[in-house]
Design an enzyme around this catalytic site. Structure first.
Site: not given
Length: 298
Positions: A298, A268, A115
């Site tokens: 995610h 995601d 991320s």
């Protein structure tokens, strides 16, 4: 989790030039110097910690027989951007220079993050790509990275707009929190009103739904043109810096990047940023390995 005893690892809390790190060293003696992994955790720059990534870093150290350095950069908004990127850079340079004291081969160090940790990984590798005074980073691993803040209407943004945990709206909300900006800017940014036409034209060659394979565009509807709002643009200048949006780096910065592994997930909002960066790297003759997790999120 706190650092606790592990029969297979030595775990130590240290500081690298003032930056908190936790280092995981396999206990088993090694005939040669080991590989090194620098890990930047995710959490939008405002959540997460060394402790919350304890299991992951132990797993990487054990499974790859590597020395893992988990970087505990200070979080925003208390520590203003770009403090997080700078601390990741400082810790990386320190480790590259001192690798041998930790039993690591300085020519076999990778940088890795998930991320926003993937954002910091991309930024650090871009920053160090042309440095000749320190060992070269061997490879970078970007796990569903955040890489651009110009277009929040790519196919993956639309498809996963309401995804649990990281929705389209929440992505921009966290960005504004990270930069300590007024959250009322969220709607115009989601619409793209923060980007002048000149910037849209400049970066269309890199941030463009046309560059995404058709298989990932099922059901995609190109957004309607939006009105540019100069006052919004002025408020969020940071979004246009390569340190915030690594996809905007010039080709001269992208060319010297190390071998790269990119992990994307189907469910995601950030999926397409990984796909666009993959194409950019390949266009600049950087070797890329790509793993797509079809049921991943995610």
């Amino acid at each position: 989790l706190p650092a606790c005893r592990d029969s297979r690892l030595f775990v130590k809390d240290l500081h690298f030039d003032g930056v908190p790190v936790r280092i995981y060293l396999p206990r088993e003696p090694s005939a040669s110097k080991r590989r090194g992994v620098i890990f930047f955790h995710g959490g939008c720059g405002i959540f997460g910690s060394i402790r919350s990534y304890e299991r992951i870093c132990r797993y990487i150290a054990r499974k790859s027989d590597s020395v893992v350095v988990s970087v505990g950069y200070h979080l925003a908004p208390e520590h203003k951007y770009p403090a997080q990127t700078l601390e990741c850079l400082t810790a990386t340079v320190h480790f590259l220079k001192t690798a041998e004291t930790h039993g690591v081969d300085p020519a076999r160090i990778i940088v890795c993050g998930d991320s926003v940790g993937g954002t910091y990984t991309a930024c650090v590798c871009q920053e160090l790509g042309n440095r000749t005074d320190i060992p070269k980073i061997r490879a970078q691993v970007l796990i569903y990275p955040f890489l651009q803040a110009l277009n929040f209407n790519l196919p993956s943004h639309q498809k996963n707009a309401a995804a649990a945990f990281l929705s389209q709206e929440r992505t921009v909300h966290f960005i504004l929190k990270y930069l300590n900006k007024d959250c009322s800017l969220k709607e115009p940014i989601l619409a793209g009103s923060h980007v002048p036409e000149s910037i849209n034209l400049k970066y269309r060659k890199w941030i463009n739904p046309d560059l995404i394979p058709d298989i990932f565009k099922l059901g995609y509807k190109p957004p309607l043109p939006t009105l540019f709002l100069p006052q919004i643009h002025e408020e969020v200048q940071e979004l246009f810096e390569p340190w915030f949006s690594p996809l905007l780096a010039e080709d001269a910065v992208v060319c010297p990047l190390p071998d790269t592994c990119i992990v994307t997930c189907e469910h995601d909002v950030l999926r397409d940023e990984g796909l666009l960066y993959k194409k950019r790297l390949e266009d600049n003759n950087v070797r890329v390995t790509w793993h797509h997790v079809e049921k991943g999120f995610h």
